[in-house]
Design a protein around this motif. Structure first.
Motif: not given
Length: 188
Positions: A54-56, A88-92, A118-131, A137-140
């Protein structure tokens, strides 16, 4: 009637004509008909370890709400590329389309169609784009209960986690070679 007054093809002043049972703006000089305004949006449910990405949102519409990553398709981009680019743009995070799990149809001043993947996760740690987004992050489901999750997002998360095995998967082997240039999806 929309505030479009001139032909996009030849520039002549449009007139209102009945076409297909509806009043539409049409050009008296060429074949142009303004059929309306439409947008196609995409949203991604990326699941990792039973948590959803999810993103805020950092600005309106939806400022402060937690949503799935997403946005609008580009004119010359296939939809599967649009949703992967938005994630990719919003979360990396890199992810690839598994299937279409939902479609929201909202007739409005701009007719808005929103496709949830529905998308298959490949790699990367979530980080906001700041824009566009200021949190990622990943949330339960339990964590989401105390978050400001948008209503459409709650529906999407339910589809991803409780929707079953159905959905529309990309048809990578259509029955005719001439169809391979399109993005085709079919029931699983």
């Amino acid at each position: 009637m929309e505030n479009i007054n001139f032909c996009m093809a030849c520039g002549d002043k449009l007139e209102v004509r009945e076409i297909g049972g509806e009043d539409r703006k049409a050009c008296p000089s060429c074949s142009f008909v303004h059929w309306g305004n439409y947008s196609i949006g995409v949203g991604a449910c990326v699941v990792k370890d039973n948590k959803v990405l999810l993103v805020r949102r950092a600005h309106e519409p939806g400022k402060g709400y937690w949503t799935t990553p997403g946005g609008y398709i580009e004119q010359f981009e296939q939809i599967r590329g649009s949703v992967a680019r938005e994630v990719w743009e919003e979360t990396g995070v890199r992810a690839i389309v598994s299937k279409i799990i939902g479609i929201r149809d909202r007739p409005h001043s701009v007719h808005d169609v929103y496709i949830t993947f529905e998308m298959e996760y490949i790699d990367g740690e979530p980080r906001p784009d700041g824009v566009e987004v200021d949190g990622a992050g990943f949330f339960s489901l339990e964590e989401m209960e105390s978050m400001n999750v948008a209503d459409l997002t709650a529906w999407q998360v339910d589809l991803a986690l409780n929707g079953g095995d159905g959905g529309l998967a990309e048809d990578t082997k259509p029955i005719r070679d001439s169809l391979k240039k399109y993005g085709l999806y079919r029931a699983k």
